[in-house]
Design a protein around this motif. Structure first.
Motif, PDB file in Angstrom:
ATOM      1  N   PHE A  27       0.858  -1.182   0.000  1.00  0.00           N
ATOM      2  CA  PHE A  27       0.000   0.000   0.000  1.00  0.00           C
ATOM      3  C   PHE A  27       0.892   1.229   0.000  1.00  0.00           C
ATOM      4  O   PHE A  27       1.782   1.351   0.835  1.00  0.00           O
ATOM      5  CB  PHE A  27      -0.889   0.014   1.243  1.00  0.00           C
ATOM      6  N   THR A  28       0.658   2.134  -0.900  1.00  0.00           N
ATOM      7  CA  THR A  28       1.483   3.337  -0.987  1.00  0.00           C
ATOM      8  C   THR A  28       0.787   4.515  -0.334  1.00  0.00           C
ATOM      9  O   THR A  28      -0.452   4.611  -0.341  1.00  0.00           O
ATOM     10  CB  THR A  28       1.780   3.679  -2.452  1.00  0.00           C
ATOM     11  N   GLY A  29       1.592   5.401   0.239  1.00  0.00           N
ATOM     12  CA  GLY A  29       1.055   6.609   0.853  1.00  0.00           C
ATOM     13  C   GLY A  29      -0.026   6.289   1.875  1.00  0.00           C
ATOM     14  O   GLY A  29       0.154   5.457   2.747  1.00  0.00           O
ATOM     15  N   PHE A  30      -1.146   6.954   1.737  1.00  0.00           N
ATOM     16  CA  PHE A  30      -2.259   6.764   2.661  1.00  0.00           C
ATOM     17  C   PHE A  30      -3.329   5.834   2.087  1.00  0.00           C
ATOM     18  O   PHE A  30      -4.452   5.790   2.595  1.00  0.00           O
ATOM     19  CB  PHE A  30      -2.896   8.112   2.998  1.00  0.00           C
ATOM     20  N   SER A  31      -2.980   5.081   1.039  1.00  0.00           N
ATOM     21  CA  SER A  31      -3.986   4.253   0.385  1.00  0.00           C
ATOM     22  C   SER A  31      -4.563   3.194   1.308  1.00  0.00           C
ATOM     23  O   SER A  31      -5.716   2.801   1.165  1.00  0.00           O
ATOM     24  CB  SER A  31      -3.406   3.596  -0.871  1.00  0.00           C
ATOM     25  N   PHE A  32      -3.747   2.731   2.275  1.00  0.00           N
ATOM     26  CA  PHE A  32      -4.241   1.698   3.188  1.00  0.00           C
ATOM     27  C   PHE A  32      -5.500   2.162   3.901  1.00  0.00           C
ATOM     28  O   PHE A  32      -6.418   1.384   4.148  1.00  0.00           O
ATOM     29  CB  PHE A  32      -3.156   1.337   4.196  1.00  0.00           C
ATOM     30  N   THR A  33      -5.557   3.444   4.234  1.00  0.00           N
ATOM     31  CA  THR A  33      -6.693   3.951   5.000  1.00  0.00           C
ATOM     32  C   THR A  33      -7.991   3.915   4.203  1.00  0.00           C
ATOM     33  O   THR A  33      -9.070   3.996   4.786  1.00  0.00           O
ATOM     34  CB  THR A  33      -6.431   5.392   5.475  1.00  0.00           C
ATOM     35  N   LYS A  34      -7.901   3.816   2.898  1.00  0.00           N
ATOM     36  CA  LYS A  34      -9.105   3.767   2.075  1.00  0.00           C
ATOM     37  C   LYS A  34      -9.744   2.380   2.066  1.00  0.00           C
ATOM     38  O   LYS A  34     -10.905   2.231   1.688  1.00  0.00           O
ATOM     39  CB  LYS A  34      -8.779   4.173   0.639  1.00  0.00           C
ATOM     40  N   TYR A  35      -8.981   1.384   2.444  1.00  0.00           N
ATOM     41  CA  TYR A  35      -9.454   0.010   2.349  1.00  0.00           C
ATOM     42  C   TYR A  35     -10.217  -0.419   3.601  1.00  0.00           C
ATOM     43  O   TYR A  35      -9.787  -0.161   4.728  1.00  0.00           O
ATOM     44  CB  TYR A  35      -8.281  -0.951   2.132  1.00  0.00           C
ATOM     45  N   ALA A 101      -8.954  -7.268   2.235  1.00  0.00           N
ATOM     46  CA  ALA A 101      -8.932  -5.823   2.020  1.00  0.00           C
ATOM     47  C   ALA A 101      -9.731  -5.494   0.769  1.00  0.00           C
ATOM     48  O   ALA A 101      -9.609  -6.178  -0.249  1.00  0.00           O
ATOM     49  CB  ALA A 101      -7.499  -5.333   1.861  1.00  0.00           C
ATOM     50  N   ARG A 102     -10.530  -4.442   0.847  1.00  0.00           N
ATOM     51  CA  ARG A 102     -11.315  -4.055  -0.325  1.00  0.00           C
ATOM     52  C   ARG A 102     -11.495  -2.546  -0.397  1.00  0.00           C
ATOM     53  O   ARG A 102     -11.784  -1.886   0.591  1.00  0.00           O
ATOM     54  CB  ARG A 102     -12.691  -4.723  -0.310  1.00  0.00           C
ATOM     55  N   TYR A 103     -11.319  -2.031  -1.600  1.00  0.00           N
ATOM     56  CA  TYR A 103     -11.632  -0.635  -1.873  1.00  0.00           C
ATOM     57  C   TYR A 103     -12.214  -0.569  -3.269  1.00  0.00           C
ATOM     58  O   TYR A 103     -11.554  -0.969  -4.240  1.00  0.00           O
ATOM     59  CB  TYR A 103     -10.387   0.249  -1.775  1.00  0.00           C
ATOM     60  N   GLN A 104     -13.425  -0.174  -3.377  1.00  0.00           N
ATOM     61  CA  GLN A 104     -14.161  -0.134  -4.644  1.00  0.00           C
ATOM     62  C   GLN A 104     -14.092  -1.519  -5.276  1.00  0.00           C
ATOM     63  O   GLN A 104     -14.592  -2.481  -4.690  1.00  0.00           O
ATOM     64  CB  GLN A 104     -13.606   0.970  -5.539  1.00  0.00           C
ATOM     65  N   ASP A 105     -13.530  -1.671  -6.461  1.00  0.00           N
ATOM     66  CA  ASP A 105     -13.519  -2.974  -7.127  1.00  0.00           C
ATOM     67  C   ASP A 105     -12.225  -3.745  -6.921  1.00  0.00           C
ATOM     68  O   ASP A 105     -12.013  -4.789  -7.540  1.00  0.00           O
ATOM     69  CB  ASP A 105     -13.746  -2.794  -8.634  1.00  0.00           C
ATOM     70  N   THR A 106     -11.369  -3.245  -6.066  1.00  0.00           N
ATOM     71  CA  THR A 106     -10.084  -3.891  -5.821  1.00  0.00           C
ATOM     72  C   THR A 106     -10.129  -4.634  -4.496  1.00  0.00           C
ATOM     73  O   THR A 106     -10.521  -4.067  -3.477  1.00  0.00           O
ATOM     74  CB  THR A 106      -8.954  -2.854  -5.798  1.00  0.00           C
ATOM     75  N   GLU A 107      -9.724  -5.884  -4.508  1.00  0.00           N
ATOM     76  CA  GLU A 107      -9.730  -6.675  -3.285  1.00  0.00           C
ATOM     77  C   GLU A 107      -8.499  -7.567  -3.222  1.00  0.00           C
ATOM     78  O   GLU A 107      -7.938  -7.954  -4.238  1.00  0.00           O
ATOM     79  CB  GLU A 107     -10.998  -7.523  -3.178  1.00  0.00           C
ATOM     80  N   TYR A 108      -8.121  -7.866  -1.982  1.00  0.00           N
ATOM     81  CA  TYR A 108      -6.972  -8.727  -1.730  1.00  0.00           C
ATOM     82  C   TYR A 108      -7.300  -9.682  -0.577  1.00  0.00           C
ATOM     83  O   TYR A 108      -8.015  -9.309   0.359  1.00  0.00           O
ATOM     84  CB  TYR A 108      -5.745  -7.888  -1.335  1.00  0.00           C
ATOM     85  N   TRP A 109      -6.726 -10.874  -0.671  1.00  0.00           N
ATOM     86  CA  TRP A 109      -6.887 -11.904   0.367  1.00  0.00           C
ATOM     87  C   TRP A 109      -5.520 -12.307   0.887  1.00  0.00           C
ATOM     88  O   TRP A 109      -4.549 -12.385   0.131  1.00  0.00           O
ATOM     89  CB  TRP A 109      -7.564 -13.141  -0.200  1.00  0.00           C
TER      90      TRP A 109
END
Length: 119
Positions: A27-35, A101-109
């Motif tokens: 996760f770059t910058g503050f992107s983690f907080t969006k998930y 983790a999910r943000y909009q249409d992006t997800e990770y397991w």
């Protein structure tokens, strides 16, 4: 490349406690907080179920009825980590636990970590 890695699983007796960790990378910058960061689990022969972390409209985590009052899911945005504190464990909590983790249409397991509650 975002990766989620769970740890902290193991064997525990009924009534005991475990703390699972979900370490993230990529996760770059503050992107983690969006998930949104959730915890799922899958017991043998059963479907994967959502356990904790799905936010309510006020942004606080919520919990499946089966774990409410026993599990909490602290989140450390500075460390980009999520935890699952599990107390008063029951036999039926035995499962593989996954970080999601999910943000909009992006997800990770994550790959999952085994929790076995047994006497």
């Amino acid at each position: 490349q975002v990766q989620l890695v769970e740890s902290g699983g193991g064997f525990v007796q009924p009534g005991g406690s475990l703390r699972l960790s979900c370490a993230t990378s990529g996760f770059t910058g503050f992107s983690f907080t969006k998930y949104r960061m959730d915890w799922y689990r899958q017991a043998p022969g059963k479907l994967r179920e959502l356990v904790a972390g799905f936010p309510t409209p006020d942004g606080r985590p919520n919990y499946a009825e089966s774990v409410r009052g026993r599990f909490t899911t602290p989140r450390d945005n500075a460390k980009k980590m999520v935890y699952l504190q599990m107390n008063s464990l029951k036999l039926e909590d035995t499962a593989v636990y996954y970080c999601y983790a999910r943000y909009q249409d992006t997800e990770y397991w994550g790959q999952g970590t085994q929790v076995t509650v047994s006497s």
